[in-house]
Structures are given as C-alpha cells and as structure tokens.
Scaffold this motif. Structure first.
Motif, PDB file in Angstrom:
ATOM      1  N   GLU A  55       0.838  -1.196   0.000  1.00  0.00           N
ATOM      2  CA  GLU A  55       0.000   0.000   0.000  1.00  0.00           C
ATOM      3  C   GLU A  55       0.873   1.245   0.000  1.00  0.00           C
ATOM      4  O   GLU A  55       2.031   1.221   0.427  1.00  0.00           O
ATOM      5  CB  GLU A  55      -0.954   0.012   1.202  1.00  0.00           C
ATOM      6  CG  GLU A  55      -0.287   0.055   2.550  1.00  0.00           C
ATOM      7  CD  GLU A  55      -1.299   0.138   3.673  1.00  0.00           C
ATOM      8  OE1 GLU A  55      -1.340   1.184   4.345  1.00  0.00           O
ATOM      9  OE2 GLU A  55      -2.050  -0.841   3.864  1.00  0.00           O
ATOM     10  N   VAL A  56       0.304   2.316  -0.510  1.00  0.00           N
ATOM     11  CA  VAL A  56       1.017   3.588  -0.558  1.00  0.00           C
ATOM     12  C   VAL A  56       0.002   4.710  -0.407  1.00  0.00           C
ATOM     13  O   VAL A  56      -1.092   4.657  -0.975  1.00  0.00           O
ATOM     14  CB  VAL A  56       1.813   3.722  -1.877  1.00  0.00           C
ATOM     15  CG1 VAL A  56       0.906   3.622  -3.082  1.00  0.00           C
ATOM     16  CG2 VAL A  56       2.623   5.003  -1.907  1.00  0.00           C
ATOM     17  N   SER A  57       0.363   5.719   0.363  1.00  0.00           N
ATOM     18  CA  SER A  57      -0.547   6.845   0.624  1.00  0.00           C
ATOM     19  C   SER A  57      -0.275   7.987  -0.344  1.00  0.00           C
ATOM     20  O   SER A  57       0.843   8.149  -0.847  1.00  0.00           O
ATOM     21  CB  SER A  57      -0.388   7.329   2.068  1.00  0.00           C
ATOM     22  OG  SER A  57      -0.701   6.281   2.970  1.00  0.00           O
ATOM     23  N   ILE A  58      -1.297   8.797  -0.583  1.00  0.00           N
ATOM     24  CA  ILE A  58      -1.210   9.908  -1.522  1.00  0.00           C
ATOM     25  C   ILE A  58      -0.406  11.059  -0.905  1.00  0.00           C
ATOM     26  O   ILE A  58      -0.430  11.290   0.314  1.00  0.00           O
ATOM     27  CB  ILE A  58      -2.627  10.394  -1.928  1.00  0.00           C
ATOM     28  CG1 ILE A  58      -2.544  11.428  -3.050  1.00  0.00           C
ATOM     29  CG2 ILE A  58      -3.351  10.955  -0.712  1.00  0.00           C
ATOM     30  CD1 ILE A  58      -2.056  10.860  -4.333  1.00  0.00           C
ATOM     31  N   THR A  59       0.337  11.765  -1.743  1.00  0.00           N
ATOM     32  CA  THR A  59       1.071  12.978  -1.350  1.00  0.00           C
ATOM     33  C   THR A  59       0.831  14.024  -2.429  1.00  0.00           C
ATOM     34  O   THR A  59       0.396  13.696  -3.545  1.00  0.00           O
ATOM     35  CB  THR A  59       2.583  12.695  -1.227  1.00  0.00           C
ATOM     36  OG1 THR A  59       3.081  12.327  -2.507  1.00  0.00           O
ATOM     37  CG2 THR A  59       2.874  11.588  -0.222  1.00  0.00           C
ATOM     38  N   PRO A  60       1.120  15.279  -2.140  1.00  0.00           N
ATOM     39  CA  PRO A  60       0.900  16.325  -3.157  1.00  0.00           C
ATOM     40  C   PRO A  60       1.661  16.078  -4.455  1.00  0.00           C
ATOM     41  O   PRO A  60       1.211  16.454  -5.526  1.00  0.00           O
ATOM     42  CB  PRO A  60       1.391  17.599  -2.450  1.00  0.00           C
ATOM     43  CG  PRO A  60       1.215  17.303  -0.996  1.00  0.00           C
ATOM     44  CD  PRO A  60       1.514  15.847  -0.833  1.00  0.00           C
ATOM     45  N   LYS A  61       2.845  15.460  -4.358  1.00  0.00           N
ATOM     46  CA  LYS A  61       3.649  15.206  -5.553  1.00  0.00           C
ATOM     47  C   LYS A  61       3.741  13.703  -5.835  1.00  0.00           C
ATOM     48  O   LYS A  61       4.775  13.200  -6.261  1.00  0.00           O
ATOM     49  CB  LYS A  61       5.044  15.792  -5.375  1.00  0.00           C
ATOM     50  CG  LYS A  61       5.062  17.310  -5.248  1.00  0.00           C
ATOM     51  CD  LYS A  61       6.489  17.830  -5.161  1.00  0.00           C
ATOM     52  CE  LYS A  61       6.521  19.355  -5.095  1.00  0.00           C
ATOM     53  NZ  LYS A  61       7.914  19.860  -5.027  1.00  0.00           N
TER      54      LYS A  61
ATOM     55  N   ALA B 222      -8.936   7.676  -3.894  1.00  0.00           N
ATOM     56  CA  ALA B 222      -9.051   6.848  -2.684  1.00  0.00           C
ATOM     57  C   ALA B 222      -8.226   7.378  -1.521  1.00  0.00           C
ATOM     58  O   ALA B 222      -8.481   7.012  -0.373  1.00  0.00           O
ATOM     59  CB  ALA B 222      -8.619   5.407  -3.017  1.00  0.00           C
ATOM     60  N   GLY B 223      -7.219   8.233  -1.807  1.00  0.00           N
ATOM     61  CA  GLY B 223      -6.351   8.722  -0.737  1.00  0.00           C
ATOM     62  C   GLY B 223      -5.245   7.733  -0.408  1.00  0.00           C
ATOM     63  O   GLY B 223      -4.236   8.092   0.192  1.00  0.00           O
TER      64      GLY B 223
END
Length: 634
Positions: free
Chosen positions: A133-139, A180-181
């Motif tokens: 899994e990986v979480s969203i970041t601005p970049k 999904a974030g």
C-alpha cells in the motif's frame, strides 16, 4: 564517513550513511559497494537520480568509433527498427546518483515491489506484492515515476527508450490514489514498464514422423508393451511426415540495450528418402508435408516410403510383431501364414485390427481380432474373440461376432450374428436372425428371431428358440415402450378419478349456479351493486367447468398415446407368427423348441417325439385365443 542516530520509538541504533554522489553505469553494483564499505544492508539504502546521460555509436568492420551523447528529447527517436536492430549500433547510459540511507517516512516503505523480466529481457515488469500500500502525497505522480525509474536502473534497464507506456501508467495510478487517498493491493499484480524488440528464435530443421506418434497414456494407466507399432496405418489424407525447414531467426535488442544476434540454424534431418505416387508431397516456405493419397500401411524400403495395402507375416506374437492396430478403415489386408497345428498364428493376448485378415493357422488364447472381413483356416481358442462383418472360421471354440458368419465346425463356441451358417455343430451357443445348421449333434443352444433350420439332426439335449427381442436394441426399445405404457396407464387412472370428481362437483352445483347467474343478471339490469359472495361463487363454478373441460381433453390425448404405444408393443412380435424352426431330418433323442411371445409375455415350449417326421414348427393362435406350437406346412 558514517554518522549515527537513534530511532525515536525504540532503543535500536540505526546506522545512517553520509549522502554520497557517484557517477556509474551499474547502479546495483555501486549500491552493494557502498553498503559493504559502510557496514550496512544494501536494503537500507536509497538514492536519487541526479542526471542521466545516454551515449551511442555505430561500429563497422571492427573499427570502434567514439561514443556520442544523445539529448534526452532525442531518445525515443532511437526506438525504431532501423536503429535498434542495426547490429553495429551500440548504446549505453551513465547515471549520476546521490546515495543515502532510507527515510523512515518514505511513502513507499510499505510498497513491496520488484522488477522482473522475461527470458530475453525484452519485456520488463513491475511485480507488486499482495498487501502493498502507498498513501497519496501532493507530488505523488512525480514520486511514483521516480520510484519506477530507480527500480529500472537498479535492474540495469535503460531509461526513456523503451518505456513509452510509463507516463500513462503513472498518470492512471496517480488518479486512483487521488480518489481513494491510498492505494492498496489485495492480490499480486504485474505491470509492464518497458518493452523492446523481441528476437525471433532460430528454427533448426526437424523431421517429424507423425505416423509413429502413439496415443498418450493416461496417468496410472498400464502401458501395453504388446503394441509396438509393427505396422503403421494411414488413411487417405493423413499427414505422415513433416520436414521443418531450417530458418535463421531475426535479431532483437533487449531493454538493457544489448543486441541479440540469432544463432545459425542446425541442419541434421534434411530428407534423404524418396516417395512413390501413393504419397503426396507439399513443399512450402516453412516445411515439406508428406500426405497419404490412399489408405493402407506405411512401408519404408531402401529409403523409399510408400503406402501398401497387403502384407504377409509369419505370425503375430509378442516376440515378433506385437499387436497390430491399423483400424477398420485403413484398407490394410493382412495374411498370417503360420499354419502349424501345434502353433498359434495369432499369439496369446494379441490384438489385431485391420480391414481384412486371412489367418492360415490357429487363433491363440485371450486374443482379439477385429476386421471387416476375416477367415480362420485353423481353430480358435475358447478364450479368443473374432469380430468381423463377414467371418469364416474352420473350427470354432471361442467367441465370434459379426453379421454374416460361416463356420465349418462349432465346438462349444459362442456365435452372435445376423445370418449364421454352420456345417457341423458339436455343442455351442448361437444367436442370430437366421440360423442354418448342416449337421447338429448335441448340447446346441440356437436362438433366432426369424428362422432356425437343421439339415440333419444326430444328437439330443438341444434347445432351439425363437425370440423376437433377440437383438439388444430391440430389448431396450421394448423395455422403454413397456415402461412408458405403465406410466401412462397410471397417469390416465389419476386423470379419470379427477374427471369423476369434477363431474360430480359440477352436477351437484348446477342448480345453485343457475340461480346465482339469474340473480346477478337481475342486479346488473337494475344497476344494483352485485354482492361479492355471489360473484365469487359464480367465478368458482366457471373455473370448475373450464378445468373439467381441460382434463377431459387431457384424458383423450393420453388415451390416444396409449393406443399408439400398445400398437407398437404388438409390432414387436408381429413376425413371430412367420418365424419357423425347421428340421429336415427326423427327430432323435431329447430336444426342445421354444417360442417367446412379447404380448402376452409368455414362453411356449414343445418337445418333438423321437422319430417324429414333423419338420416345420410355428406359433399358431387358436380360435379361442390360445397360443401353441404346432407342426405346419411350408
């Protein structure tokens, strides 16, 4: 130089290296060296790509030219057949990277993936492990692209040349992450991240003998070593041989930039044989096909292939030929020459299947012969089985199955055919439509559906039976017919009971119905609201009448079908009154005649008196409907 720090939530000391900038063509090797030098695990290291330089050159006639740097914007222009598949073209990349210890807050710390490739390394994949899994970041889009590129150069894969699909992939994954974030992988997933030019393998020449291919053996199935392929059959149109022509493959270049030169083909099986006009030769660009123009068996003599239809063998046994299976439609005619009375022409346990066979000698125990036409000049063993449409046997002790069967002497064997002629019967079991026996001794059981004729009777304890349901398919058809009649009779009885019940119901309620009907008409005429109870009774009676009409029609249909089935049952024994048992000689000893009727299912028996001269017997129905066996005229 290494510096040290401590984890914020444990007492474990984590060794952190000083960021190091290096320039290399082999990132994986440099990471291992740095990890070794600093005493840390290579898995604890990460890096950033600071710059990528791509160089190319074209060498000809073993003269090395200088490397020329290519601008990044020109890289995708190299991805074409003219450049990439030029064997003198060379390409390499140099990477400037900054190596450092992994950040505990790295967004990809729970993203478990690895770069893999096919055998030629022309297709490169990012294999993401289940649970990642990986979480969203601005970049995130930039970070994910960097992650893919770092994974590729660690695996030695060139950047920006064979990876046109990566930007679209990164954009799609980024869009999913924004919605999904977080992105979670519930199962393993493989994504294509680079694809170059796959080489075409070189084809070595090959000669495939299709006629020798055996049927595959199922797992745990016992291998029959008696089937050794002494004779290989061919049916018209069968592919017998196939020569695969040698062909040099086409070059390719993998995602590491390595040119892949195809090997020269190996030539070992160039045809050194000829064929005659029974075999068709089809020569094409890739292969040469050899097909059978007629049916028969394949013969190779002096390097010449041909299709033959006749073959002579001394014997068929486990030691010599093994079982011979060519098929009934192969047009193979086989002659087995062994005629020594002390030996078997067809050996023990052998199986033979050909179009025609002539056996000069004996057929051994537990052997099976299947043909369209077969002759046995010797004798058959009691455990042997011969099956043929047209069958001729000298001395028969085993099992014979066919349509037209002729036997010189039957010695307690089994015969099952349509028309059977036996010159001399010394015991045995015979079943056929028509049976003719020249000389009948004792202990013969003959069952026919139409005719049994004996020329000369010299024995006793014989049983001659007429059975119209002799054939298996007729027995099954009659059984099905009888079962359907029984089911139909039961259904008719149920419908009859229901009709009687509804007739009584309608009759008993007709007066009340007429009264309700008149009242309803009165209410309707005078505009008075009709009582719901009256309307309900009226509708119930109408439904009862309609149902009675329906079941009366059903009763009629079922009775018509019963009549049809009953007529069919009677047809099974129509010919029994034409069937005959004939003894052209006088009767001797104890013999029994049996006629089996179908409807009614009874068995009639008659035992002719010794020395009786009555010759022809049939079933006769008397005026009072009694069936009996009587002597009749022809």
């Amino acid at each position: 130089m290494a510096i040290f720090g401590s984890s914020s939530d444990t007492k474990e000391i984590v060794k952190i290296i000083r960021p190091t900038v290096i320039k290399t063509q082999n990132v994986a090797k440099e990471l291992i060296e740095i990890a070794k030098k600093n005493g840390v695990s290579v898995n604890s290291l990460d890096f950033d790509i600071l710059a990528v330089q791509t160089f190319m050159r074209i060498n000809k006639e073993n003269i090395e030219s200088d490397w020329e740097e290519i601008n990044k914007n020109e890289l995708h222009e190299l991805d074409d057949i003219v450049s990439i598949l030029n064997k003198f073209f060379q390409i390499k990349q140099t990477y400037e990277i900054e190596v450092y210890s992994k950040d505990e807050n790295d967004i990809f710390k729970n993203f478990h993936a690895a770069v893999g490739a096919n055998a030629t390394k022309c297709k490169v994949y990012l294999s993401i492990k289940e649970g990642s899994e990986v979480s969203i970041t601005p970049k995130f889009e930039d970070e994910f692209l960097k992650y893919i590129n770092k994974s590729k150069i660690r695996a030695g894969v060139l950047l920006y040349i064979f990876d046109e699909m990566v930007p679209e992939l990164v954009s799609r994954v980024s869009a999913m992450a924004k919605v999904a974030g977080v992105i979670k992988y519930d199962k393993n997933q493989t994504i294509l991240i680079a694809e170059s030019y796959e080489p075409t393998p070189t084809t070595n020449d090959e000669l495939i003998k299709h006629y020798e291919r055996e049927n595959p053996v199922e797992e745990n199935e016992r291998v029959d070593h008696s089937r050794r392929g002494f004779i290989h059959s061919a049916v018209e149109g069968d592919l017998l041989l196939e020569y695969i022509k040698p062909k040099k493959g086409k070059p390719g270049r993998n995602c590491r930039g390595e040119f892949m030169e195809p090997l020269e083909p190996v030539i070992k099986y160039a045809p050194d044989f000829t064929v005659d006009d029974t075999i068709e030769v089809i020569d094409s660009k890739d292969n040469i096909l050899y097909k059978a123009k007629i049916s028969g068996y394949i013969s190779l003599e002096a390097k010449k292939y041909q299709i033959k239809s006749e073959m002579d063998v001394g014997e068929i046994s486990f030691k010599t030929t093994g079982s011979i299976i060519t098929g009934l439609d192969s047009d193979v005619s086989l002659s087995v020459q062994e005629n020594d009375s002390q030996k078997d022409a067809i050996g023990s346990g052998m199986e033979v299947q050909v179009s025609e066979i002539d056996i000069k000698g004996n057929v051994g125990p537990n052997s099976k012969v299947h043909a369209k036409r077969a002759t046995v000049d010797g004798q058959t063993h009691k455990t042997s089985q011969i099956t043929a449409t047209n069958l001729t046997i000298n001395v028969h002790k085993g099992s014979a199955i066919g349509e037209n069967i002729k036997i010189t002497r039957l010695e307690h064997g089994i015969v099952d055919g349509k028309k059977v002629e036996i010159a001399q019967a010394l015991g045995g079991n015979i079943r056929a439509k028509d049976i003719e026996i020249g000389v009948c001794a004792s202990y013969v059981k003959a069952t026919a559906s139409r005719l049994i004729e004996i020329k000369k009777l010299v024995g006793s304890e014989n049983i001659f039976t007429i059975d119209p349901l002799l054939q298996k398919e007729k027995i099954e058809d009659f059984s099905d017919n009888r079962n359907e009649i029984n089911e139909l009779k039961s259904a008719i009885d149920e419908v009859k009971k229901e009709i009687d019940r509804y007739k009584k119901l309608v009759k008993d309620n007709t007066d009340a119905f007429n009264e309700v009907k008149q009242r309803l008409m009165h209410y309707k005429k005078n505009g008075i609201k009709m009582p719901s109870s009256f309307v309900t009774k009226y509708k119930q009676f109408l439904k009862a009448q309609e149902h009675l009409e329906t079941i009366v029609n059903e009763y009629k249909v079922k009775n018509d079908k019963l009549l049809l089935l009953t007529t069919k049952t009677a047809s099974f024994q129509d010919n029994i009154f034409d069937a005959r048992i004939i003894n052209r000689d006088k009767w001797s000893g104890h013999n029994e005649l049996i006629f089996k009727l179908v409807d009614p299912p009874i068995e009639l028996s008659y035992k002719p008196q010794k020395d009786s001269i009555d010759k022809i017997f049939a079933v006769v129905e008397s005026d009072d409907g009694i069936y009996e066996i009587r002597a009749v005229k022809e």
